[in-house]
Design a protein around this motif. Structure first.
Motif, mmCIF file in Angstrom:
data_model
loop_
_atom_site.group_PDB
_atom_site.id
_atom_site.type_symbol
_atom_site.label_atom_id
_atom_site.label_comp_id
_atom_site.label_asym_id
_atom_site.label_seq_id
_atom_site.Cartn_x
_atom_site.Cartn_y
_atom_site.Cartn_z
ATOM 1 N N UNK A 146 11.056 -1.430 4.082
ATOM 2 C CA UNK A 146 11.203 -2.285 2.912
ATOM 3 C C UNK A 146 12.066 -1.583 1.861
ATOM 4 N N UNK A 147 13.238 -2.123 1.549
ATOM 5 C CA UNK A 147 14.084 -1.535 0.514
ATOM 6 C C UNK A 147 13.449 -1.737 -0.872
ATOM 7 N N UNK A 148 13.960 -1.154 -1.920
ATOM 8 C CA UNK A 148 15.247 -0.477 -1.985
ATOM 9 C C UNK A 148 15.159 1.005 -1.603
ATOM 10 N N UNK A 149 16.281 1.513 -1.103
ATOM 11 C CA UNK A 149 16.477 2.930 -0.823
ATOM 12 C C UNK A 149 17.579 3.406 -1.751
ATOM 13 N N UNK A 150 17.501 4.659 -2.172
ATOM 14 C CA UNK A 150 18.476 5.199 -3.120
ATOM 15 C C UNK A 150 19.117 6.465 -2.572
ATOM 16 N N UNK A 151 20.351 6.710 -3.008
ATOM 17 C CA UNK A 151 21.084 7.924 -2.659
ATOM 18 C C UNK A 151 21.723 8.484 -3.928
ATOM 19 N N UNK A 152 22.049 9.763 -3.898
ATOM 20 C CA UNK A 152 22.768 10.367 -5.015
ATOM 21 C C UNK A 152 24.209 9.881 -5.027
#
Length: 164
Positions: A146-152
């Motif tokens: 289940x999103x959200x996923x985060x990246x730098x």
């Protein structure tokens, strides 16, 4: 033990071992609390964040950068060969993160506004693997789908640096 009340300023020294996302968030929270709670100026707080990385904080959210050259007419190497400098960056530990608590969601919202993190909208592929009991499905490292996923925005190490 003898205790004595004093009117002189008190300094609380706090050490945090590990400068990854969790350690950086802990330092962030402690410093924000200290700023609010120690306004009487009788108490000060020093937070020291220790990370074994050679390139600063980041812990398992560190990234690596590699500079390489390709043939082009931008510059010349020592032998006079034309080269262009290109940069590759990859996250070798934590490639993404989630924000599941209200407190962390609030911090991530700030980091999104400051362009320190971005939402990652890719998907994780499931693989099927035969076993003695039949076919079973495995997802990417057991992560929730289940999103959200985060990246730098500038590699995962930028998350720890941005929190501080």
């Amino acid at each position: 033990m003898i205790s004595k009340k004093t009117t002189s300023p008190q300094c609380l020294k706090i050490a945090i071992i590990g400068g990854g996302i969790t350690g950086s968030c802990a330092a962030h929270v402690i410093m924000n609390l200290a700023e609010k709670e120690c306004q009487d100026k009788k108490t000060s707080v020093e937070v020291h964040l220790f990370d074994q990385g050679r390139r600063g904080v980041g812990g398992r959210s560190s990234d690596r950068t590699h500079h390489y050259h390709s043939n082009n007419e931008t510059c010349s190497d020592i032998n006079g060969t034309s080269m262009t400098t290109n940069t590759m960056r990859w996250d070798h530990g934590c490639q993404f993160f989630r924000a599941d608590t209200d407190r962390f969601k609030s911090l991530v919202k700030e980091l999104l506004t400051e362009d320190i993190v971005k939402e990652w909208t890719g998907d994780f592929r499931k693989s099927s693997q035969s076993s003695s009991s039949g076919t079973c499905k495995h997802d990417f490292f057991g992560m929730p789908s289940v999103p959200p996923f985060y990246v730098g925005s500038n590699g995962m190490q930028s998350v720890s640096k941005g929190v501080l």
